[in-house]
Design a protein around this motif. Structure first.
Motif, PDB file in Angstrom:
ATOM      1  N   PRO A  76      -2.108   9.666 -14.100  1.00  0.00           N
ATOM      2  CA  PRO A  76      -0.337   9.623 -13.737  1.00  0.00           C
ATOM      3  C   PRO A  76      -0.482  11.131 -13.757  1.00  0.00           C
ATOM      4  O   PRO A  76      -0.702  11.581 -14.853  1.00  0.00           O
ATOM      5  CB  PRO A  76      -0.132   8.310 -14.505  1.00  0.00           C
ATOM      6  N   TYR A  98       3.779  11.234  -9.858  1.00  0.00           N
ATOM      7  CA  TYR A  98       4.074   9.690 -10.371  1.00  0.00           C
ATOM      8  C   TYR A  98       6.169  10.253 -10.638  1.00  0.00           C
ATOM      9  O   TYR A  98       7.483   9.080 -11.147  1.00  0.00           O
ATOM     10  CB  TYR A  98       3.588   8.862 -10.798  1.00  0.00           C
ATOM     11  N   TRP A 121       2.454   3.872 -12.164  1.00  0.00           N
ATOM     12  CA  TRP A 121       1.525   4.062 -12.075  1.00  0.00           C
ATOM     13  C   TRP A 121       0.247   2.769 -12.614  1.00  0.00           C
ATOM     14  O   TRP A 121      -0.289   2.720 -12.139  1.00  0.00           O
ATOM     15  CB  TRP A 121       1.132   4.915 -13.023  1.00  0.00           C
TER      16      TRP A 121
END
Length: 189
Positions: A76, A98, A121
């Motif tokens: 992520p 994210y 995530w």
């Protein structure tokens, strides 16, 4: 939140240092630092961090290109940038980041953004896992259904009786019904 292993990539050394101090002060581990996009990708491959914090504008590969690569590596990304224009935000949406923070950042901004990004995530990982399991179960059911139809046709019995026969034969052979179904379908093909 648990301790995370975090990769930092920013072409400005002072910003990297500030971020590193914030992260370490919050109990995270800075596993690597990069001053350009290519180095960030190289470090991500060797270190497999829990999360990466990337500047958007870096030499080599920009942060958005790096984010796309890290997404394919299942890492992520939280983006840091001085740019809040919609063209950057739209590109960031397309590479599955994210989080997106506009500089200058403070610890008060960074730490919650990391927590939320990592939580989103993890949720996505759970959804992917459940989807994969559901797809496997669906494939198994299709295989069993096909094998039942083959057995019913060959034995001249009902689908229910074919299902019972499939289960009993699988038990006798000490294999799963899915494995036996695969053998039946393969033999018929």
């Amino acid at each position: 939140m648990s301790e995370l292993s975090i990769l930092i990539a920013d072409d400005e050394a002072l910003i990297r240092l500030d971020i590193k101090e914030m992260l370490q002060g919050a109990g995270h581990i800075v596993c690597g630092e990069a001053n350009n996009g290519l180095k960030a990708v190289e470090l991500a491959k060797s270190l497999t961090p829990d999360l990466a914090i990337l500047d958007v504008m870096m030499p080599g590969l920009d942060g958005l290109e790096v984010a796309k690569i890290l997404h394919s590596m299942n890492i992520p990304v939280l983006l840091l940038t001085a740019y809040s224009q919609s063209k950057f935000i739209n590109r960031a949406e397309k590479v599955s980041v994210y989080g997106y923070l506009v500089k200058p950042i403070t610890e008060r901004d960074l730490l919650p953004a990391i927590q939320i990004a990592y939580a989103r995530w993890k949720e996505m990982q759970d959804v992917r896992s459940k989807l994969e399991t559901t797809q496997q179960e669906l494939q198994s059911q299709k295989l069993i259904s096909r094998a039942k139809a083959i057995l019913a046709s060959c034995e001249g019995i009902s689908e229910y009786e074919a299902h019972q026969l499939l289960i009993h034969r699988a038990m006798d052979l000490r294999i799963t019904a899915v494995k036996l179904a695969a053998q039946i379908v393969k033999k018929e093909a």
